[in-house]
Motif scaffolding. Structure first.
Motif, PDB file in Angstrom:
ATOM      1  N   PRO A 207       1.880   1.644  -8.482  1.00  0.00           N
ATOM      2  CA  PRO A 207       0.948   0.575  -8.128  1.00  0.00           C
ATOM      3  C   PRO A 207       1.537  -0.828  -8.237  1.00  0.00           C
ATOM      4  O   PRO A 207       1.215  -1.700  -7.429  1.00  0.00           O
ATOM      5  CB  PRO A 207      -0.213   0.769  -9.125  1.00  0.00           C
ATOM      6  CG  PRO A 207      -0.164   2.235  -9.451  1.00  0.00           C
ATOM      7  CD  PRO A 207       1.284   2.595  -9.448  1.00  0.00           C
ATOM      8  N   ASN A 208       2.415  -1.071  -9.225  1.00  0.00           N
ATOM      9  CA  ASN A 208       2.936  -2.421  -9.445  1.00  0.00           C
ATOM     10  C   ASN A 208       4.449  -2.538  -9.268  1.00  0.00           C
ATOM     11  O   ASN A 208       5.002  -3.617  -9.435  1.00  0.00           O
ATOM     12  CB  ASN A 208       2.578  -2.905 -10.860  1.00  0.00           C
ATOM     13  CG  ASN A 208       1.097  -2.998 -11.069  1.00  0.00           C
ATOM     14  OD1 ASN A 208       0.454  -2.042 -11.470  1.00  0.00           O
ATOM     15  ND2 ASN A 208       0.534  -4.160 -10.779  1.00  0.00           N
ATOM     16  N   PHE A 209       5.097  -1.433  -8.941  1.00  0.00           N
ATOM     17  CA  PHE A 209       6.559  -1.458  -8.872  1.00  0.00           C
ATOM     18  C   PHE A 209       7.041  -0.348  -7.944  1.00  0.00           C
ATOM     19  O   PHE A 209       6.428   0.718  -7.840  1.00  0.00           O
ATOM     20  CB  PHE A 209       7.162  -1.264 -10.266  1.00  0.00           C
ATOM     21  CG  PHE A 209       8.646  -1.037 -10.268  1.00  0.00           C
ATOM     22  CD1 PHE A 209       9.520  -2.108 -10.139  1.00  0.00           C
ATOM     23  CD2 PHE A 209       9.172   0.244 -10.367  1.00  0.00           C
ATOM     24  CE1 PHE A 209      10.899  -1.906 -10.122  1.00  0.00           C
ATOM     25  CE2 PHE A 209      10.542   0.460 -10.358  1.00  0.00           C
ATOM     26  CZ  PHE A 209      11.407  -0.622 -10.232  1.00  0.00           C
ATOM     27  N   GLY A 210       8.156  -0.613  -7.265  1.00  0.00           N
ATOM     28  CA  GLY A 210       8.717   0.429  -6.416  1.00  0.00           C
ATOM     29  C   GLY A 210      10.099   0.052  -5.921  1.00  0.00           C
ATOM     30  O   GLY A 210      10.544  -1.094  -6.042  1.00  0.00           O
ATOM     31  N   TYR A 211      10.787   1.042  -5.364  1.00  0.00           N
ATOM     32  CA  TYR A 211      12.117   0.798  -4.810  1.00  0.00           C
ATOM     33  C   TYR A 211      12.404   1.862  -3.762  1.00  0.00           C
ATOM     34  O   TYR A 211      11.755   2.917  -3.701  1.00  0.00           O
ATOM     35  CB  TYR A 211      13.190   0.834  -5.905  1.00  0.00           C
ATOM     36  CG  TYR A 211      13.378   2.183  -6.552  1.00  0.00           C
ATOM     37  CD1 TYR A 211      14.253   3.129  -6.001  1.00  0.00           C
ATOM     38  CD2 TYR A 211      12.668   2.529  -7.703  1.00  0.00           C
ATOM     39  CE1 TYR A 211      14.416   4.374  -6.586  1.00  0.00           C
ATOM     40  CE2 TYR A 211      12.826   3.765  -8.294  1.00  0.00           C
ATOM     41  CZ  TYR A 211      13.697   4.682  -7.724  1.00  0.00           C
ATOM     42  OH  TYR A 211      13.838   5.924  -8.301  1.00  0.00           O
ATOM     43  N   GLN A 212      13.407   1.578  -2.938  1.00  0.00           N
ATOM     44  CA  GLN A 212      13.935   2.566  -2.007  1.00  0.00           C
ATOM     45  C   GLN A 212      15.413   2.301  -1.800  1.00  0.00           C
ATOM     46  O   GLN A 212      15.826   1.149  -1.636  1.00  0.00           O
ATOM     47  CB  GLN A 212      13.212   2.524  -0.651  1.00  0.00           C
ATOM     48  CG  GLN A 212      13.679   3.613   0.314  1.00  0.00           C
ATOM     49  CD  GLN A 212      13.034   3.496   1.692  1.00  0.00           C
ATOM     50  OE1 GLN A 212      13.624   2.925   2.610  1.00  0.00           O
ATOM     51  NE2 GLN A 212      11.825   4.017   1.831  1.00  0.00           N
ATOM     52  N   VAL A 213      16.212   3.365  -1.820  1.00  0.00           N
ATOM     53  CA  VAL A 213      17.623   3.278  -1.463  1.00  0.00           C
ATOM     54  C   VAL A 213      17.835   4.194  -0.262  1.00  0.00           C
ATOM     55  O   VAL A 213      17.224   5.269  -0.166  1.00  0.00           O
ATOM     56  CB  VAL A 213      18.538   3.677  -2.638  1.00  0.00           C
ATOM     57  CG1 VAL A 213      18.480   2.636  -3.733  1.00  0.00           C
ATOM     58  CG2 VAL A 213      18.163   5.055  -3.184  1.00  0.00           C
TER      59      VAL A 213
END
Length: 389
Positions: A160-166
């Motif tokens: 909900p408050n944080f994310g990433y993608q590589v």
């Protein structure tokens, strides 16, 4: 292929209009996967008040050289499956004759592994659904340095408050389009992520091979139907790789949204030349006000657009954007451009959107024949009618 696509579009539109207005057409449930059909059609018109260059000079693409242009911008059909451990998407644009998202996502809690063609993780505006872009043309920085759909493999996390993608990616799925293997990544953090109360920050990076050892950063003046670019580096030869860094920010307070992005991109040369690397940058900032009081939601690091509170009256928005680009670096005199765009949007019911934009352009580029900088400051009026489901 084109005739089949047009037939599918006609069938999908008929089905959408036959029922109540909604976002998608449910087809079936197969092995726990809810299969649905979505679509998007956009028709654009542009009126050019040229200064020096003829922005819509006649071209093989169909522009007739008049001061106005009218054409279909997109005709997309998207088949989706959701549910269980896997989500999948298969999309095609009948106007551009190219594949859109075509991938499968394996959900691992909030984490996921995705393979196929998808938008690369480096632009807040590019990653936001096209049907809900706040202006008819994306900002110059997005069109210049945003890497859109490529075939690859990605791993990420969306909390909900944080994310990433590589991501590791290669060419576009449709032949003879963008190529170049590379890596990308994006990280976002949202200390406030409630509907109507959002604060979002993000950073991104891309590094990929240039196509045929040549790069040519250039961009239209915030008008997709223009055939001329007022700023253009020309071919940067002996190019090896292009590396782009970006930062992004978003704030939503009730009916007001403010969004901004900055990207800086460097084209590095091969060892076979002593020519220096090239670096350019671009950015935008804009604000949108929902006059009818609606707000925005937030999901997976992106703003989401809500439906009108009163479907018959619709949702009215006004927006103002300033974007700037500098393609001058050393002996490469690509030019500078600053655009001011005023926009009005009307979302009617659940399936229609109408947009009007006025763009004031201020550009300057060195012309070797004149041995001087040449200013070119046209004005552009744009309109769009959109149907989606």
């Amino acid at each position: 292929m084109k005739l089949r696509t047009q037939g599918l579009l006609a069938l999908a539109v008929t089905a959408a209009l036959a029922g109540n207005a909604h976002a998608e057409i449910a087809i079936d449930v197969i092995n726990g996967s809810e299969v649905s059909l979505e679509g998007l059609m956009q028709a654009d018109g542009s009126w050019f008040h040229n200064d020096v260059a003829d922005l819509n000079a006649a071209s093989p693409a169909g522009n007739d050289g008049k001061d106005s242009e009218f054409d279909m911008r997109r005709a997309e059909v998207i088949l989706k499956g959701k549910g269980g451990r896997f989500d999948w998407t298969l999309g095609y644009d009948g106007k551009a004759n190219k594949y859109l998202d075509a991938n499968i996502k394996w959900k691992l809690g909030t984490n996921y592994l995705m393979a196929g063609q998808y938008k690369q993780p480096n632009s807040l505006e590019e990653l936001t659904s096209t049907r809900h872009n706040d202006f008819i043309s994306k900002a110059m920085v997005t069109n210049l340095f945003g890497v859109a759909r490529r075939v690859g493999v990605a791993y990420g996390d969306d909390q909900p408050n944080f994310g990433y993608q590589v991501s590791y990616f290669g060419r576009e799925l449709t032949r003879n389009l963008n190529q170049g293997q590379g890596f990308g990544g994006r990280v976002y953090f949202a200390p406030m992520a409630e509907t109507g109360n959002i604060l979002h920050f993000g950073v991104s990076a891309l590094d990929y091979d240039t196509d045929a050892d040549t790069a040519r950063p250039r961009v239209r003046p915030d008008a997709d139907q223009a055939t001329v670019r007022l700023i253009d580096t020309g071919n940067i030869l002996n190019a090896d790789r292009q590396r782009t860094y970006g930062v992004e920010g978003l704030w939503v307070g009730g009916p007001i949204k403010v969004q901004a992005e900055y990207m800086r991109s460097t084209v590095s040369r091969t060892e076979a030349t002593t020519l220096p690397d090239w670096t350019g940058d671009s950015w935008y900032v804009y604000g949108v006000w929902n006059l009818t009081g609606e707000t925005w939601g937030y999901k997976a690091g992106l703003p989401t657009t809500t439906l009108p509170d009163d479907p018959m009256a619709g949702m009215w928005q006004i927006g103002l954007r300033y974007d700037s680009t500098n393609l001058n670096d050393g002996n490469v005199r690509g030019g500078e451009e600053r655009n001011l765009t005023l926009g009005v949007n009307w979302y009617w019911r659940s399936n229609f959107k109408f947009m009007v934009n006025y763009v004031k352009v201020d550009s300057s580029k060195y012309v070797s024949a004149l041995r001087a900088e040449l200013d070119d400051n046209p004005n552009i009026l744009e309109a769009r009618a959109q149907f989606y489901w």
